[in-house]
Design a protein around this motif. Sequence first.
Motif, PDB file in Angstrom:
ATOM      1  N   PRO A   1       8.141  32.570  33.718  1.00  0.00           N
ATOM      2  CA  PRO A   1       8.832  31.418  33.114  1.00  0.00           C
ATOM      3  C   PRO A   1      10.012  31.814  32.226  1.00  0.00           C
ATOM      4  CG  PRO A   1       6.449  31.160  32.957  1.00  0.00           C
ATOM      5  CD  PRO A   1       6.688  32.561  33.405  1.00  0.00           C
TER       6      PRO A   1
ATOM      7  N   LEU B   1      13.975  30.886  32.621  1.00  0.00           N
ATOM      8  CA  LEU B   1      14.744  30.314  31.509  1.00  0.00           C
ATOM      9  C   LEU B   1      15.956  31.189  31.199  1.00  0.00           C
ATOM     10  CD1 LEU B   1      15.129  28.288  29.247  1.00  0.00           C
ATOM     11  CD2 LEU B   1      13.513  29.606  27.856  1.00  0.00           C
TER      12      LEU B   1
ATOM     13  N   ALA C   1       4.682  27.553  29.903  1.00  0.00           N
ATOM     14  CA  ALA C   1       5.469  27.533  31.137  1.00  0.00           C
ATOM     15  C   ALA C   1       6.111  26.163  31.334  1.00  0.00           C
ATOM     16  CB  ALA C   1       4.579  27.885  32.324  1.00  0.00           C
TER      17      ALA C   1
ATOM     18  N   GLU D   1       9.103  25.889  28.952  1.00  0.00           N
ATOM     19  CA  GLU D   1      10.255  26.691  29.381  1.00  0.00           C
ATOM     20  C   GLU D   1      10.895  26.117  30.638  1.00  0.00           C
ATOM     21  OE1 GLU D   1       8.742  30.922  27.442  1.00  0.00           O
ATOM     22  OE2 GLU D   1       8.503  30.560  29.586  1.00  0.00           O
ATOM     23  N   LEU D   2      10.109  25.556  31.546  1.00  0.00           N
ATOM     24  CA  LEU D   2      10.679  24.922  32.733  1.00  0.00           C
ATOM     25  C   LEU D   2      11.419  23.638  32.367  1.00  0.00           C
ATOM     26  CD1 LEU D   2       7.835  25.467  35.368  1.00  0.00           C
ATOM     27  CD2 LEU D   2      10.036  26.654  35.187  1.00  0.00           C
TER      28      LEU D   2
END
Length: 369
Positions: A264, A268, A342, A345-346
């Motif tokens: 992740p 990013l 995750a 961050e996505l």
Amino acid sequence: MIILSIFLKEFIDLMRDRRALVSGFAYVAFGPLVILMTVSVLATEARNDNWSSIRFCGPSSPLLEEELKAARLEFAPDAAICVLIPEDFETRLAEGRTARVQIRGDLLAQSTTIDRVEGTILRFASTLSTQRLLARGMAPAIANPVSVETQNNNSYSRAADLIARMLILFLVLSPFIVSVAAAADMTAGERERRSIEPLLVHPVSALSIVIGKWMAAAALGVVGTTACVLGGLYLMEQSELAQLGIRLDTSLGAGLLVSLYLVPITLLAAAIQVTVGFWSRNFKDAQSYLMLLSFVPAVVGFMLNGERLVAAAGWPLAWEMNALAGPLLGAPPTSVPFALIAAVELALVAALLALSARRLRSEAILSHG
């Protein structure tokens, strides 16, 4: 389908760009070697048989020399570390007076030996103090009203923690360095070469173009980061950690788990790099900004340590620095689950890609100054 076509085109161009590949994978090749050399230096300094020789600067004392030799310290006439004692050193000790001892040496280059000498002399002084109290009919405990004992409840040593933190910082840096050149070239570089203009005149959405380029940079980042992880752990396995009593999990399973934890943040990092590349005025500016950006994990790693790092475990970068200690050191898992960080961050990736698409739809994207 359009996004996949753009991704394949960008990725094939990237595989042909030797400059970007060499720039990205230089860190993969030499980064683990730097860590191995650092561990070797630490191991050399920590070895008990690597202490430097010592000498007396002026008068000598057979009594003190015997104590230092009993601590496996060797004397040499040309030693860089010397011990200075007064002329009447042993007379002072016999009369119950204080004798001042000086240790002279390079505290930076010879700290291990100097610490050994200082500790030996302090233990010698403590023994003499106890003997003096007993000779006067006094209990030695009078001079030590409080006894402090520190017990370590961690399953790994301080040396293992230090080396693992260095390794973790190196691994977290990987996504921010591997794809720097590629991201700058496929964004600001294409603007300068005007090779992005034919793509803009086709009936393709700006977001599709951005996602395709991001996927190419992210793919390079994931491959490079995984290579850094597996290569770094392999070199750690070949190092002197076991001989020093330091246990790090360098197995393939640990390496794959670490690589998964870094996916992740790698996605990013690629999104940040693509966004900076599109919003930079030219290729030179993009490279400068992205190189400065690649040092952000190092700054965060130095600013956050110990309890502050644990307290910031819910944030990107800090979470990875905490979580990687699990597979490497067997540390307890972080309070924030992997799925949650995750998702965060996505979400940041989606916001950055939308920002890049907005830039790509602007007429200013065709300007070059």
